[in-house]
Design a protein around this motif. Structure first.
Motif, PDB file in Angstrom:
ATOM      1  N   ARG A 191     -34.680-111.809  21.617  1.00 58.58           N
ATOM      2  CA  ARG A 191     -35.552-111.112  20.677  1.00 58.58           C
ATOM      3  C   ARG A 191     -34.829-110.693  19.396  1.00 58.58           C
ATOM      4  NH1 ARG A 191     -38.995-106.534  23.358  1.00 58.58           N
ATOM      5  NH2 ARG A 191     -39.711-108.389  24.484  1.00 58.58           N
ATOM      6  N   PRO A 192     -33.614-110.116  19.444  1.00 62.77           N
ATOM      7  CA  PRO A 192     -32.936-109.777  18.176  1.00 62.77           C
ATOM      8  C   PRO A 192     -32.644-110.999  17.315  1.00 62.77           C
ATOM      9  CG  PRO A 192     -31.930-108.616  20.020  1.00 62.77           C
ATOM     10  CD  PRO A 192     -32.847-109.636  20.613  1.00 62.77           C
ATOM     11  N   LEU A 193     -32.243-112.095  17.959  1.00 60.11           N
ATOM     12  CA  LEU A 193     -31.964-113.303  17.189  1.00 60.11           C
ATOM     13  C   LEU A 193     -33.230-113.846  16.542  1.00 60.11           C
ATOM     14  CD1 LEU A 193     -29.914-115.451  16.352  1.00 60.11           C
ATOM     15  CD2 LEU A 193     -30.417-116.656  18.489  1.00 60.11           C
ATOM     16  N   ARG A 194     -34.333-113.785  17.271  1.00 62.18           N
ATOM     17  CA  ARG A 194     -35.595-114.252  16.706  1.00 62.18           C
ATOM     18  C   ARG A 194     -36.037-113.358  15.554  1.00 62.18           C
ATOM     19  NH1 ARG A 194     -40.703-114.252  20.587  1.00 62.18           N
ATOM     20  NH2 ARG A 194     -40.319-112.021  20.328  1.00 62.18           N
ATOM     21  N   TRP A 195     -35.839-112.043  15.705  1.00 61.90           N
ATOM     22  CA  TRP A 195     -36.215-111.121  14.632  1.00 61.90           C
ATOM     23  C   TRP A 195     -35.385-111.385  13.380  1.00 61.90           C
ATOM     24  CZ3 TRP A 195     -33.919-107.463  11.570  1.00 61.90           C
ATOM     25  CH2 TRP A 195     -34.769-106.590  10.884  1.00 61.90           C
ATOM     26  N   CYS A 196     -34.095-111.629  13.562  1.00 54.79           N
ATOM     27  CA  CYS A 196     -33.229-111.909  12.408  1.00 54.79           C
ATOM     28  C   CYS A 196     -33.625-113.211  11.720  1.00 54.79           C
ATOM     29  CB  CYS A 196     -31.769-111.965  12.850  1.00 54.79           C
ATOM     30  SG  CYS A 196     -31.095-110.372  13.389  1.00 54.79           S
ATOM     31  N   SER A 197     -33.976-114.216  12.507  1.00 50.64           N
ATOM     32  CA  SER A 197     -34.368-115.491  11.903  1.00 50.64           C
ATOM     33  C   SER A 197     -35.692-115.371  11.150  1.00 50.64           C
ATOM     34  CB  SER A 197     -34.478-116.564  12.987  1.00 50.64           C
ATOM     35  OG  SER A 197     -35.496-116.233  13.917  1.00 50.64           O
ATOM     36  N   GLN A 198     -36.596-114.537  11.649  1.00 54.66           N
ATOM     37  CA  GLN A 198     -37.883-114.374  10.979  1.00 54.66           C
ATOM     38  C   GLN A 198     -37.771-113.535   9.709  1.00 54.66           C
ATOM     39  OE1 GLN A 198     -40.577-112.773  13.897  1.00 54.66           O
ATOM     40  NE2 GLN A 198     -40.831-114.729  14.965  1.00 54.66           N
ATOM     41  N   ASN A 199     -36.813-112.614   9.674  1.00 52.10           N
ATOM     42  CA  ASN A 199     -36.658-111.721   8.522  1.00 52.10           C
ATOM     43  C   ASN A 199     -35.376-112.007   7.750  1.00 52.10           C
ATOM     44  OD1 ASN A 199     -38.956-109.548   9.033  1.00 52.10           O
ATOM     45  ND2 ASN A 199     -37.967-109.935  10.992  1.00 52.10           N
ATOM     46  N   LEU A 200     -34.942-113.250   7.766  1.00 55.80           N
ATOM     47  CA  LEU A 200     -33.695-113.615   7.096  1.00 55.80           C
ATOM     48  C   LEU A 200     -33.788-113.406   5.586  1.00 55.80           C
ATOM     49  CD1 LEU A 200     -30.859-114.807   7.372  1.00 55.80           C
ATOM     50  CD2 LEU A 200     -31.874-117.084   7.170  1.00 55.80           C
TER      51      LEU A 200
END
Length: 222
Positions: A191-200
């Motif tokens: 989940r943190p990695l996905r959040w970072c990729s979505q809000n890069l």
């Protein structure tokens, strides 16, 4: 001497082509009568269900097209905001550098360095918030698009199954959307990695804002 008798064999020609054509026509007629689409046409319930699902499939296609157009609009809006962000900082840094070159000996611009810094920070935060709103809306609409596509695929499979089974299809059966089963541990891990990729994009803009703030002091006071 034994009498020799001539045996004459008379062949009567028989035209078997019409018989073959008749057999082929009977077989084709039987196949058509037992075809699933023929069974559906004779069953009012199955025919109505097929028409309803086909109409719903068309509506899914129109909705997917509208959602894709909305995604493109949101993407274009976010790109324009990013361009406005960099254009603002480019112009503001250019003006700040020009004023620092032409400043007098009392270095008045250095004393008031916090004014352009605060103005730059405030404008940057407003633009970054606007970009983040666009990004959140984009991913929300994107998830909606994925659900619509999954429902459309499930509906298409149900229509194909109805056409294949014909009158033997269960009328109480409804299209089922396919859901991917994921364990909670995998969700927490990624989940943190996905959040970072979505809000890069937002993260990059915030980092750039953090570098611009001290630059507004370094340029006039350097």
């Amino acid at each position: 001497m034994a009498e020799q008798r001539d045996n004459h064999v008379v062949e009567i020609p028989v035209d078997i082509e019409p018989q073959k054509q008749s057999l082929f026509a009977d077989a084709a007629l039987g196949a058509i009568q037992h075809h699933p689409l023929t069974e559906i046409s004779k069953s009012p319930g199955h025919l109505l269900l097929l028409k309803l699902w086909q109409r719903e499939e068309d509506l899914h296609g129109h909705r997917i097209g509208a959602i894709e157009a909305r995604l493109e609009t949101i993407r274009r809006g976010a790109f324009q905001l990013c361009c406005l962000y960099f254009a603002f900082h480019g112009i503001s840094l250019t003006l700040l550098f020009t004023s620092s070159v032409n400043q007098s000996e009392d270095r008045r611009a250095c004393k008031n360095w916090w004014v352009p810094s605060c103005l730059s920070l405030l404008t940057s935060l407003v633009l970054v918030c606007a970009v983040q709103i666009k990004i959140c809306g984009y991913w929300k609409v994107s998830r909606h698009l994925q659900r619509e596509r999954a429902d459309g695929r499930a509906l298409t499979r149900s229509i194909q199954e109805l056409r294949m089974k014909g009158a033997s299809f269960d009328l109480s059966k409804e299209p089922q959307t396919s859901k991917r089963m994921k364990s909670s541990s995998v969700e927490i891990k990624w989940r943190p990695l996905r959040w970072c990729s979505q809000n890069l994009v937002t993260i990059c803009l915030l980092c750039f804002t953090g570098m611009i703030f001290p630059a507004c002091k370094f340029i006039p006071c350097g």
